[in-house]
Every structure is written in C-alpha cells, then in structure tokens.
Design an enzyme around this catalytic site. Structure first.
Site, PDB file in Angstrom:
ATOM      1  N   ASP A 297       0.828  -1.204   0.000  1.00  0.00           N
ATOM      2  CA  ASP A 297       0.000   0.000   0.000  1.00  0.00           C
ATOM      3  C   ASP A 297       0.868   1.261   0.000  1.00  0.00           C
ATOM      4  OD1 ASP A 297       0.837  -0.718   2.626  1.00  0.00           O
ATOM      5  OD2 ASP A 297      -0.588   0.707   3.464  1.00  0.00           O
ATOM      6  N   GLU A 298       0.314   2.330  -0.504  1.00  0.00           N
ATOM      7  CA  GLU A 298       0.889   3.675  -0.397  1.00  0.00           C
ATOM      8  C   GLU A 298       2.352   3.737  -0.862  1.00  0.00           C
ATOM      9  OE1 GLU A 298      -1.767   5.314   3.338  1.00  0.00           O
ATOM     10  OE2 GLU A 298       0.001   4.105   3.775  1.00  0.00           O
ATOM     11  N   CYS A 299       2.632   3.062  -1.955  1.00  0.00           N
ATOM     12  CA  CYS A 299       4.000   3.052  -2.494  1.00  0.00           C
ATOM     13  C   CYS A 299       4.155   4.230  -3.457  1.00  0.00           C
ATOM     14  CB  CYS A 299       4.283   1.723  -3.179  1.00  0.00           C
ATOM     15  SG  CYS A 299       4.216   0.312  -2.065  1.00  0.00           S
TER      16      CYS A 299
END
Length: 504
Positions: A297-299
């Site tokens: 997530d949230e890369c």
C-alpha cells in the site's frame, strides 16, 4: 444476549441452569479436553468457580463438551456448534475442536460474570443455539510496527478478540518506524530497524522463539496469525538497516514520524532480491498458517512499472514457500500476480478511483478479497471529533453505528459472499502508544465488525440501516461489557449503549 448474534437462538421453557460449585465439565471426543481447559479458565476469569474436567458421562448440573463427526449444524462442520441449556445442564456439540471453542465463547457470554450459586448471579435461561460463521476469515489487525507491543500485551489482545469469535490476527510487523520480527539472516533489521518507534517511543521486537510462542498461543484459541512484511514502501526501518536496499546506497536515519508514502526499496536489484528471499523464507518457516501478507500500500515513491514487477515477483516468492500471498488492494493493478493471491480492500464503503477494479482483479486471478473499508472498519479513526487519540483522515469519525451498519457484499460491485474471504478490522497505532489505548480504540467497534463477519447475511431487500438494528445490538453489547469490566479490558463507553454501572 450474545455478540456476535447467533444464527439461531430459540428460548425454551423451564427453570434456568445454575452453575454450582460441584459442577464438572464432561468431555468426549478428540480435542474436547483442550476446549474444556479453556472453558474452565475462561469461566474462572469471569468470576465463576473453577470446574473439574472429567472424561465420563455428564451428571445433573454438569457442562458437557462433545466433539464428534455427527455433532454440530449440518453443512457447517468446520466452525459450527450447537449449544443447549436446560435446568439439568449445558451441552456443547461440534464436529471440530474449533466449533466447540466458539460454543465456549457463547456460553461464557450467557453465563454472566460471577455466575454461580453462591454469587447471586442469575442462572442461564433455557435455550437452544445453532450457530456457524458467515465467513471463514474474521480478522483483527494489530500494528506493532508504529508502537511496539510486548508478547504479553499481544496475548492479552488475543484473549480479547477470541471472545468475539475472531479467528485471524494480522500482525503488521514492519513499517517505516520499526521492524519487529527477528530475521536470523539479517540481524541488523532488529538491531537498527527495531530500535525505536513512532514519536520516539520504545523500540523492541519479537525473537523468533517469542513469535513461535505467540503463534502457538493463538492457535490454541483457534486464531491464525497472519504476518505482514510491508513492501516495497513503508520500509525505512529496513533501509536504515541495510544500505544496499536504498536507491542511492545511503541508509536513512531511523524514522519516528507519522507520514507515509516516501520510502521504497531499490527494485529490480540483486541485493534486494536476495533480501526478499531471505526474509520471506524465514517468515514463512515461522508461520504454520496459510497466509503471508506483503503489504503493497501507499507506495508513492516507487514507479508504477517497478511496483508492478516487484509485487508480482514477491507474490511468486511467497507462493513458492507454500503460503498464500496477501496484499493490500493496490497490488491488484499488477499483472502476473501469483494465482490465488488474496487482496485486502481498505478503501471506503463507496469505492473511490480505481479501488473497486483493483479488488475485482484478485477474483479474476483466482483469489478472494478481505473487506476492511477504512471508513467503517479502521479502529484507529476517532470515535468523535476532538478525541486526543486517533486519526480522522477518512473524513469524519467512526462511531458505533458506522462500524456496524455496512455489509461486505454491498461495497465492490460484482463481489458477493462467494468472492469474499471475510472481514478484518484494523488498528493502526501511530497515535496509540499503550495496550490500554489499543483496547479502547478496539472495543466496542471490533464487536460490530466481528458480528458482520460471523452473523447471518441481512436480507438484500432491506437497507442496511434497517437490517442492522443498532439498538438491539447495543443491548447485547452492554451485557458483553460486564465481561470486559471483570477482565479489566478497557473500552470506550460510547453513547447509545446501556452500559453497566462502573464499579465503585
């Protein structure tokens, strides 16, 4: 007055069952002895007399636990049970040890704290309960990376979620602020990456033996631990420990802030690939359960092309160890995921952007989806405006009604129960420094999510606000709170629940 609500509960006539000091637990069948010990210990913790366990037919006033192939509800053998209460005694029948254990949790809730003839507590009214879960995966996430929780504190958390028939504990073990699991081939991950936490809080990590012990403790309570190693973002703790994982080859300082999305492993790089193999192989060996979570997530600092290749390769590494890869729904964008990869949906109850398509991609790839809508099932979101602990990035507080009034099959178009593995409530701990704070953020909202995961599907013809009666749920929740009070579990006394009077 049970949470989660049983599938069927039929009251009967007659006198109540009263737990006497001479009562015994009569056991029959494989695994019944282990369930009986947990029943004895649970009732004792709730203030009841400690009962003798015997392997002989039950007498008047006994509690019987029977595990046999022909027991339990038809077509729901894996975790179903039948519980019968009469004046003569109590009987829990199940086809499996797990089903009997969930029957024990129902009995504990029916037996009000302090139950027993000398305690003045009411008996248990005659009833026949036939019960089984809607979903096989009912999870709670505890983030130990931002603020570390000791093995004893995690065991306390396990005991709390077991009472609600939650059967998976997702441990978020790594993030920018901390690496919490010993990796023998990479000792600096915990020496450096595990040395601190969010806001400069205490560091700490689980040795491999401590982790094995937690896995065993959870398994005794029919809870599977799901380890998460968050990749390729949320990785400052790893980057600070091993410079070769960094795009510029320079290790950053350990991180104690709360921002997200700024870190990334150097992808497509031989040292990183060796790192992945080393870490995933060791974590898989420590994990008898079927799942290994890789985050994803949230890369925001990984290029889309590098991200797609990285997560596809990582899911195949996980699959090669014999585990089922799990990732946050963002990884659904990547072609080439290992077949059967499970996605965890964390967007809102009304999907935004590409979230629905990302979730649907896992089903197209032969996997299923865990539903964790952030605006209903994230336990770190404030209960109300002005709370000093918690976050509010979802656009508003998550009160009890919000946590209760949603359905996993009414979020992503085209995904119904056949495509959904289950539900999970997530407690992120950027603002949650102690286990007492963690419990207050968890309870009572986890009870709402646990009921969504266990209890029968509401009729599709009714709006969810009508199908889930908040007032009726609140009455059952108040009875459950009597157990929390006795056990010393901290919870938020939200409005709208007829909570028991606080102890003087």
């Amino acid at each position: 007055m049970v949470v989660p609500r049983p599938v069927s509960s039929v009251a009967a006539s007659g006198a109540p069952f009263v737990l006497t000091a001479g009562a015994r637990i009569s056991i029959a069948g494989a695994g019944a002895d282990a369930v009986a010990r947990l029943l004895r210990d649970g009732l004792s913790a709730d203030g009841a007399p400690e009962l003798e366990i015997v392997r002989e037919p039950p007498a008047f006033g006994d509690v019987a636990v029977v595990v046999a192939d022909h027991e339990g509800p038809e077509d729901h053998r894996a975790e179903g049970y039948v519980l019968e209460v009469t004046a003569e005694g109590v009987r829990i029948g199940a086809a499996t040890e797990a089903g009997a254990f969930w029957g024990v949790q129902t009995l504990r809730q029916l037996a009000r704290p302090g139950a027993g003839e000398s305690a003045g507590a009411p008996g248990i009214a005659p009833v026949r309960i036939v019960d089984h879960p809607r979903f096989g995966y009912r999870g709670a996430l505890l983030d130990v990376a931002r603020h570390f929780f000791t093995p004893a504190e995690v065991r306390r958390f396990i005991d709390g979620i077991a009472l609600l028939k939650v059967n998976h504990l997702h441990l978020h073990l790594t993030d920018d602020q901390g690496w919490r699991l010993e990796i023998l081939s990479r000792p600096r991950l915990t020496e450096i990456g595990g040395s601190t936490g969010c806001d400069g809080s205490r560091g700490g990590f689980f040795s491999q033996q401590e982790f094995r012990d937690l896995v065993a403790y959870a398994a005794e309570r029919h809870i599977t631990i799901v380890p998460e190693i968050d990749l390729p973002g949320h990785t400052t703790a790893a980057l600070a420990s091993y410079p070769e994982l960094n795009p510029d080859g320079v290790p950053p300082a350990v991180y104690t802030g709360r921002e997200v999305g700024f870190s990334t492993l150097l992808t497509g790089h031989a040292p990183t690939e060796r790192f992945l193999h080393d870490v995933i192989t060791e974590v898989a060996a420590l994990t008898p359960g079927p799942f290994l979570h890789i985050g994803g997530d949230e890369c925001l600092s990984t290029s889309p092309e590098d991200f797609d290749a990285f997560v596809a390769d990582t899911t195949r590494i996980v699959a090669a160890t014999g585990k089922i890869p799990v990732g946050w729904h963002e990884i659904g964008r990547a072609p080439g995921l290992a077949p059967g990869t499970v996605g965890q949906y964390w967007d809102f109850r009304v999907p935004r952007g590409h979230a629905a398509d990302r979730a649907q991609a896992f089903v197209r790839g032969g996997g299923r989806v865990i539903m964790s809508p952030a605006d209903a099932a994230y336990l770190d979101i404030v209960y109300e405006e002005g709370d000093t602990i918690g976050q509010d990035w979802t656009g508003g507080p998550t009160d009890l009604g919000t946590a209760y009034r949603w359905d996993p099959a009414r979020i992503v178009p085209g995904l119904d129960d056949a495509h959904i593995l289950g539900v999970e409530a997530a407690l992120w701990t950027e603002t949650v420094p102690t286990i007492e704070d963690a419990e207050e953020m968890t309870y009572p909202r986890l009870a709402a999510v646990a009921e969504i995961g266990w209890s029968a599907v509401p009729p599709a013809s009714r709006p969810i606000e009508e199908a889930r009666d908040l007032n009726e749920f609140a009455a059952r929740l108040a009875a459950l709170a009597e157990h929390w009070d006795v056990l010393g579990t901290r919870y938020r006394r939200v409005e709208g629940v007829p909570w028991p009077e606080p102890a003087a």
